[in-house]
Design an enzyme around this catalytic site. Sequence first.
Site, mmCIF file in Angstrom:
data_model
loop_
_atom_site.group_PDB
_atom_site.id
_atom_site.type_symbol
_atom_site.label_atom_id
_atom_site.label_comp_id
_atom_site.label_asym_id
_atom_site.label_seq_id
_atom_site.Cartn_x
_atom_site.Cartn_y
_atom_site.Cartn_z
ATOM 1 N N LYS A 13 0.826 -1.218 0.000
ATOM 2 C CA LYS A 13 0.000 0.000 0.000
ATOM 3 C C LYS A 13 0.859 1.267 0.000
ATOM 4 O O LYS A 13 0.584 2.201 -0.728
ATOM 5 C CB LYS A 13 -0.907 0.057 1.236
ATOM 6 C CG LYS A 13 -1.947 -1.028 1.319
ATOM 7 C CD LYS A 13 -2.944 -0.755 2.441
ATOM 8 C CE LYS A 13 -2.350 -0.736 3.834
ATOM 9 N NZ LYS A 13 -1.784 -1.996 4.318
ATOM 10 N N ARG A 88 -9.133 1.124 9.243
ATOM 11 C CA ARG A 88 -8.758 -0.278 9.442
ATOM 12 C C ARG A 88 -9.848 -1.053 10.168
ATOM 13 O O ARG A 88 -9.704 -2.251 10.392
ATOM 14 C CB ARG A 88 -7.487 -0.340 10.272
ATOM 15 C CG ARG A 88 -6.207 -0.536 9.462
ATOM 16 C CD ARG A 88 -5.066 -0.491 10.458
ATOM 17 N NE ARG A 88 -3.896 -1.199 10.058
ATOM 18 C CZ ARG A 88 -2.794 -0.582 9.599
ATOM 19 N NH1 ARG A 88 -2.786 0.705 9.398
ATOM 20 N NH2 ARG A 88 -1.719 -1.289 9.335
ATOM 21 N N ARG A 123 11.343 -6.048 3.909
ATOM 22 C CA ARG A 123 10.971 -4.635 3.911
ATOM 23 C C ARG A 123 11.904 -3.821 4.807
ATOM 24 O O ARG A 123 12.270 -4.243 5.894
ATOM 25 C CB ARG A 123 9.527 -4.493 4.404
ATOM 26 C CG ARG A 123 9.061 -3.060 4.402
ATOM 27 C CD ARG A 123 7.586 -2.961 4.261
ATOM 28 N NE ARG A 123 6.905 -3.068 5.529
ATOM 29 C CZ ARG A 123 5.626 -2.749 5.688
ATOM 30 N NH1 ARG A 123 4.911 -2.377 4.636
ATOM 31 N NH2 ARG A 123 5.056 -2.867 6.849
ATOM 32 N N ARG A 156 11.414 -2.462 10.585
ATOM 33 C CA ARG A 156 10.483 -2.102 11.648
ATOM 34 C C ARG A 156 10.323 -3.283 12.592
ATOM 35 O O ARG A 156 10.250 -4.429 12.151
ATOM 36 C CB ARG A 156 9.116 -1.769 11.033
ATOM 37 C CG ARG A 156 9.010 -0.333 10.592
ATOM 38 C CD ARG A 156 7.826 -0.098 9.708
ATOM 39 N NE ARG A 156 6.578 -0.674 10.208
ATOM 40 C CZ ARG A 156 5.414 -0.540 9.591
ATOM 41 N NH1 ARG A 156 5.339 0.147 8.460
ATOM 42 N NH2 ARG A 156 4.328 -1.086 10.080
ATOM 43 N N ARG A 167 -0.443 -9.415 13.005
ATOM 44 C CA ARG A 167 -1.041 -8.321 12.226
ATOM 45 C C ARG A 167 -1.968 -8.867 11.134
ATOM 46 O O ARG A 167 -3.003 -8.269 10.828
ATOM 47 C CB ARG A 167 0.063 -7.446 11.610
ATOM 48 C CG ARG A 167 0.824 -6.668 12.665
ATOM 49 C CD ARG A 167 2.046 -5.991 12.104
ATOM 50 N NE ARG A 167 1.712 -4.907 11.212
ATOM 51 C CZ ARG A 167 2.579 -4.350 10.359
ATOM 52 N NH1 ARG A 167 3.814 -4.807 10.274
ATOM 53 N NH2 ARG A 167 2.208 -3.361 9.591
HETATM 54 P P1 AMP Z 1 1.160 0.618 9.229
HETATM 55 O O1 AMP Z 1 2.425 1.378 9.087
HETATM 56 O O2 AMP Z 1 0.022 1.205 8.463
HETATM 57 O O3 AMP Z 1 1.332 -0.865 8.967
HETATM 58 O O4 AMP Z 1 0.738 0.747 10.775
HETATM 59 C C1 AMP Z 1 1.576 0.269 11.803
HETATM 60 C C2 AMP Z 1 0.793 0.104 13.091
HETATM 61 O O5 AMP Z 1 0.229 1.377 13.488
HETATM 62 C C3 AMP Z 1 -0.395 -0.833 13.035
HETATM 63 O O6 AMP Z 1 -0.025 -2.184 13.172
HETATM 64 C C4 AMP Z 1 -1.232 -0.320 14.193
HETATM 65 O O7 AMP Z 1 -0.690 -0.717 15.447
HETATM 66 C C5 AMP Z 1 -1.053 1.181 14.074
HETATM 67 N N1 AMP Z 1 -2.059 1.774 13.145
HETATM 68 C C6 AMP Z 1 -1.835 2.420 11.970
HETATM 69 N N2 AMP Z 1 -2.990 2.811 11.397
HETATM 70 C C7 AMP Z 1 -3.973 2.395 12.219
HETATM 71 C C8 AMP Z 1 -5.403 2.465 12.181
HETATM 72 N N3 AMP Z 1 -6.055 3.041 11.160
HETATM 73 N N4 AMP Z 1 -6.097 1.903 13.215
HETATM 74 C C9 AMP Z 1 -5.472 1.343 14.264
HETATM 75 N N5 AMP Z 1 -4.135 1.215 14.356
HETATM 76 C C10 AMP Z 1 -3.390 1.730 13.350
#
Ligand code: AMP
Length: 210
Positions: A13, A88, A123, A156, A167
Amino acid sequence: MNIILLGAPGAGKGTQAELICTHLSIPTISTGNIIRAALKSGTEMGLKAKSFMDEGKLVPDEVVIGIIKERLAEDDCANGFVLDGFPRTIPQAEALDAMGVVIDKVIDIEVPDENIVARMSGRRVCEKCGASYHLVYKKPENDGICNLCAGTLVQRKDDHPDTVMARLDVYHKETEPLKDYYSKQGKLAIVEGQEEIAETSALVLKEIEA
Ligand code: AMP
């Protein structure tokens, strides 16, 4: 144009969001990047989010909804935006609707679970600007260094295999129902994630121009 990118963690994404924002000259809004930046600068919100993030869990809805509300009110969102990683959950999508935000298109990038763990292990992200790379699919020009800001590339913590499995589980339970939510609104387009990033990009751009 207001666009949402859906898809499992590791589906690509972030990379596709960068492409769309260059193509349409609109900003990408990644709640994950906003939370990581808050964590780095030691804000209360960042510290609160840390334990959820490290365990691969979702940060509570009210926290991310607040983040998005503030971010979408900024001037650069006036001509459109790409949401990467938000919504999400169904309550997050409902909150977006309740804010009066009109979404034009939702693009779901589909990648089978078995490919996700392998993808995520390669990644790397820039610890300074958050740009993402891949050791096989999207190599930086110089090993370990960000092309954009010369920051250091790191893995990360939540990209480690155990957390990735957690996840994915969260994705299937909490986020996947959004496909149905947006399909009912007639906004959903599905793109099969391809081995080559450029091939996926071509499919994504086709959907945007459709
Ligand atoms: P991402 O970088 O989008 O994979 O987000 C990393 C982490 O941030 C996720 O695994 C969640 O812990 C938190 N996070 C990011 N966006 C959201 C969201 N819309 N709702 C809840 N947690 C989020």
